[in-house]
Write an enzyme that holds these catalytic residues in place. Structure first.
Site, PDB file in Angstrom:
ATOM      1  N   LEU A 151       0.845  -1.202   0.000  1.00  0.00           N
ATOM      2  CA  LEU A 151       0.000   0.000   0.000  1.00  0.00           C
ATOM      3  C   LEU A 151       0.880   1.252   0.000  1.00  0.00           C
ATOM      4  O   LEU A 151       0.792   2.101   0.882  1.00  0.00           O
ATOM      5  CB  LEU A 151      -0.947  -0.012   1.200  1.00  0.00           C
ATOM      6  CG  LEU A 151      -2.210   0.841   1.058  1.00  0.00           C
ATOM      7  CD1 LEU A 151      -3.139   0.252   0.013  1.00  0.00           C
ATOM      8  CD2 LEU A 151      -2.940   0.959   2.399  1.00  0.00           C
ATOM      9  N   GLY A 152       1.742   1.349  -1.018  1.00  0.00           N
ATOM     10  CA  GLY A 152       2.518   2.566  -1.215  1.00  0.00           C
ATOM     11  C   GLY A 152       1.731   3.565  -2.031  1.00  0.00           C
ATOM     12  O   GLY A 152       0.492   3.531  -2.050  1.00  0.00           O
ATOM     13  N   ARG A 153       2.423   4.460  -2.726  1.00  0.00           N
ATOM     14  CA  ARG A 153       1.726   5.486  -3.512  1.00  0.00           C
ATOM     15  C   ARG A 153       0.770   4.859  -4.525  1.00  0.00           C
ATOM     16  O   ARG A 153      -0.395   5.241  -4.628  1.00  0.00           O
ATOM     17  CB  ARG A 153       2.741   6.363  -4.264  1.00  0.00           C
ATOM     18  CG  ARG A 153       3.639   7.223  -3.392  1.00  0.00           C
ATOM     19  CD  ARG A 153       4.527   8.065  -4.298  1.00  0.00           C
ATOM     20  NE  ARG A 153       5.531   8.811  -3.561  1.00  0.00           N
ATOM     21  CZ  ARG A 153       6.749   8.364  -3.293  1.00  0.00           C
ATOM     22  NH1 ARG A 153       7.101   7.154  -3.699  1.00  0.00           N
ATOM     23  NH2 ARG A 153       7.619   9.095  -2.624  1.00  0.00           N
ATOM     24  N   ILE A 154       1.297   3.907  -5.290  1.00  0.00           N
ATOM     25  CA  ILE A 154       0.467   3.295  -6.322  1.00  0.00           C
ATOM     26  C   ILE A 154      -0.618   2.438  -5.685  1.00  0.00           C
ATOM     27  O   ILE A 154      -1.787   2.485  -6.095  1.00  0.00           O
ATOM     28  CB  ILE A 154       1.335   2.475  -7.295  1.00  0.00           C
ATOM     29  CG1 ILE A 154       2.260   3.415  -8.087  1.00  0.00           C
ATOM     30  CG2 ILE A 154       0.463   1.658  -8.239  1.00  0.00           C
ATOM     31  CD1 ILE A 154       3.297   2.701  -8.925  1.00  0.00           C
ATOM     32  N   ILE A 229       1.321  -5.371 -11.574  1.00  0.00           N
ATOM     33  CA  ILE A 229       1.891  -4.148 -12.147  1.00  0.00           C
ATOM     34  C   ILE A 229       3.129  -3.728 -11.367  1.00  0.00           C
ATOM     35  O   ILE A 229       3.571  -2.586 -11.455  1.00  0.00           O
ATOM     36  CB  ILE A 229       0.856  -2.995 -12.161  1.00  0.00           C
ATOM     37  CG1 ILE A 229       0.319  -2.729 -10.748  1.00  0.00           C
ATOM     38  CG2 ILE A 229      -0.278  -3.300 -13.135  1.00  0.00           C
ATOM     39  CD1 ILE A 229      -0.449  -1.437 -10.619  1.00  0.00           C
ATOM     40  N   ARG A 231       6.650  -5.908 -10.117  1.00  0.00           N
ATOM     41  CA  ARG A 231       7.850  -6.454 -10.730  1.00  0.00           C
ATOM     42  C   ARG A 231       7.615  -7.928 -11.001  1.00  0.00           C
ATOM     43  O   ARG A 231       6.967  -8.630 -10.215  1.00  0.00           O
ATOM     44  CB  ARG A 231       9.075  -6.271  -9.820  1.00  0.00           C
ATOM     45  CG  ARG A 231       9.592  -4.845  -9.725  1.00  0.00           C
ATOM     46  CD  ARG A 231      10.237  -4.415 -11.041  1.00  0.00           C
ATOM     47  NE  ARG A 231      10.765  -3.058 -10.983  1.00  0.00           N
ATOM     48  CZ  ARG A 231      10.110  -1.984 -11.387  1.00  0.00           C
ATOM     49  NH1 ARG A 231       8.880  -2.106 -11.859  1.00  0.00           N
ATOM     50  NH2 ARG A 231      10.662  -0.793 -11.326  1.00  0.00           N
ATOM     51  N   ASP A 255       1.611  -7.118 -16.477  1.00  0.00           N
ATOM     52  CA  ASP A 255       2.344  -6.050 -17.166  1.00  0.00           C
ATOM     53  C   ASP A 255       3.845  -6.208 -17.002  1.00  0.00           C
ATOM     54  O   ASP A 255       4.611  -5.511 -17.660  1.00  0.00           O
ATOM     55  CB  ASP A 255       1.904  -4.680 -16.625  1.00  0.00           C
ATOM     56  CG  ASP A 255       2.523  -3.537 -17.402  1.00  0.00           C
ATOM     57  OD1 ASP A 255       2.474  -3.582 -18.650  1.00  0.00           O
ATOM     58  OD2 ASP A 255       3.067  -2.603 -16.781  1.00  0.00           O
ATOM     59  N   GLU A 260      12.498  -9.768 -19.034  1.00  0.00           N
ATOM     60  CA  GLU A 260      11.905  -8.882 -20.035  1.00  0.00           C
ATOM     61  C   GLU A 260      12.969  -8.464 -21.048  1.00  0.00           C
ATOM     62  O   GLU A 260      14.096  -8.177 -20.649  1.00  0.00           O
ATOM     63  CB  GLU A 260      11.315  -7.642 -19.355  1.00  0.00           C
ATOM     64  CG  GLU A 260      10.176  -7.971 -18.395  1.00  0.00           C
ATOM     65  CD  GLU A 260       9.611  -6.740 -17.694  1.00  0.00           C
ATOM     66  OE1 GLU A 260      10.093  -5.611 -17.959  1.00  0.00           O
ATOM     67  OE2 GLU A 260       8.698  -6.898 -16.883  1.00  0.00           O
ATOM     68  N   HIS A 278       5.112  -4.191 -20.176  1.00  0.00           N
ATOM     69  CA  HIS A 278       5.593  -3.249 -19.149  1.00  0.00           C
ATOM     70  C   HIS A 278       5.148  -1.827 -19.543  1.00  0.00           C
ATOM     71  O   HIS A 278       5.954  -0.916 -19.689  1.00  0.00           O
ATOM     72  CB  HIS A 278       7.106  -3.312 -19.003  1.00  0.00           C
ATOM     73  CG  HIS A 278       7.572  -2.901 -17.642  1.00  0.00           C
ATOM     74  ND1 HIS A 278       8.576  -3.536 -16.964  1.00  0.00           N
ATOM     75  CD2 HIS A 278       7.163  -1.908 -16.809  1.00  0.00           C
ATOM     76  CE1 HIS A 278       8.780  -2.965 -15.799  1.00  0.00           C
ATOM     77  NE2 HIS A 278       7.916  -1.963 -15.684  1.00  0.00           N
TER      78      HIS A 278
END
Length: 314
Positions: A151-154, A229, A231, A255, A260, A278
């Site tokens: 539950l960080g910024r994103i 979304i 890593r 994503d 990758e 990504h």
């Protein structure tokens, strides 16, 4: 202030729009490991440009004895040796915040894309199947539950938007966040068990390596959908492929991948999986903001102005 004669060392491929913007102010020089895997020495270089996916290790810093700034396109810093940078007095600038909204939007888009068969129905139409077949039913989104890992910024932005479309939100992380209006579930497998959608927004790195493994996927269950979304390293991809093959989860929106761009080709076989390159933060608006932030960081680093530095926290 950096003059036009100053060189920015580009240590990994970067998008053309960023190269073009920086080329207007600086000389860009590509720099790669030698055949022996070692970084060639480049004295006199004060700025190195990298990305979150490529990072910067201590060996690179040792090869650049005059390095003052690592400018990183992206939020993630797990592939940059921050301890080595701090020990050498090298500043690290990255590009948080500007991509938060677009990345969170993308998580919600993937929830709809997988649940409502958006991509699958598009393929159905393009193959000319509508005249002779019917699409299978899709899954309703509203009224379901959404577990957010990190539950960080994103994560916080995803949580607000998920609640706004009628999802019940819970979250997991290293510890409860003071003031968070959602229930905290310490164990990720238990969070998965309580969720219809498990959305990964946590950082990469050793602490989250294969955090979502066979046990978590089993807990998510045959009606559960995984959205990643964050890593690719956060998910045990072999376990994910097995869970999809055996119908132990309902689908996935991915994503990011363990490797990758050479992702596991087994994922191509699943109609209930939406694959993206990504791409969550790649909008015109975010690209403009990222480029502006990096240009400002490079300029201000050399005129003693403050800028966002992951080492000093300024």
């Amino acid at each position: 202030m950096i003059s036009a004669a100053d060189t920015v060392l580009v240590v990994t491929p970067v998008p053309k729009d960023l190269r073009d913007a920086l080329s207007a102010d600086y000389a860009l020089r590509d720099h790669a490991r030698g055949g022996d895997g070692a970084w060639p020495s480049a004295p006199g270089i004060r700025v190195a440009l990298t990305t979150s996916m490529a990072g910067a290790d201590a060996a690179l810093m040792d090869a650049l004895p005059d390095l003052a700034l690592i400018a990183c396109q992206g939020v993630g810093l797990d592939k940059i040796d921050l301890d080595a940078a701090k020990a050498r007095g090298i500043a690290v600038a990255h590009t948080p915040d500007v991509l938060t909204q677009d990345t969170a939007d993308f998580a919600i888009a993937l929830i709809y894309a997988v649940s409502r068969n958006i991509v699958r129905a598009d393929r159905f139409m393009r193959a000319g199947r509508w005249a002779s077949e019917r699409m299978i039913p899709s899954r309703r989104v509203s009224g379901k539950s959404c577990g957010i890992v990190g539950l960080g910024r994103i994560g916080e932005t995803v949580a607000r938007q998920a609640a706004g479309i009628g999802l019940t939100v819970r979250y997991s992380g290293p510890r409860p966040k003071p003031g968070a209006p959602y229930p905290f579930v310490a164990d990720v497998a238990e969070l998965a068990r309580q969720s219809d959608y498990l959305v990964l927004t946590c950082p990469g790195g050793p602490a989250t390596q294969h955090l979502v493994d066979a046990r978590v996927l089993e807990a998510l269950g045959p009606d559960g959908i995984l959205i990643n979304i964050s890593r690719g390293s956060v998910v045990d991809e072999a376990a994910l492929v097995a869970a999809l093959q055996e119908g132990r989860i309902a689908g996935a929106g991915l994503d990011v991948f363990a490797v990758e761009p050479q992702f596991d080709q087994a994922l191509l076989a699943f109609e209930n999986v939406v694959l993206q390159p990504h791409y969550a933060s790649i909008t015109f608006e975010t690209r403009k903001a990222i480029i502006g932030m990096l240009r400002a960081a490079i300029a201000k680093a050399f005129d003693s102005s403050t800028f966002r530095n992951r080492i000093s926290k300024t």
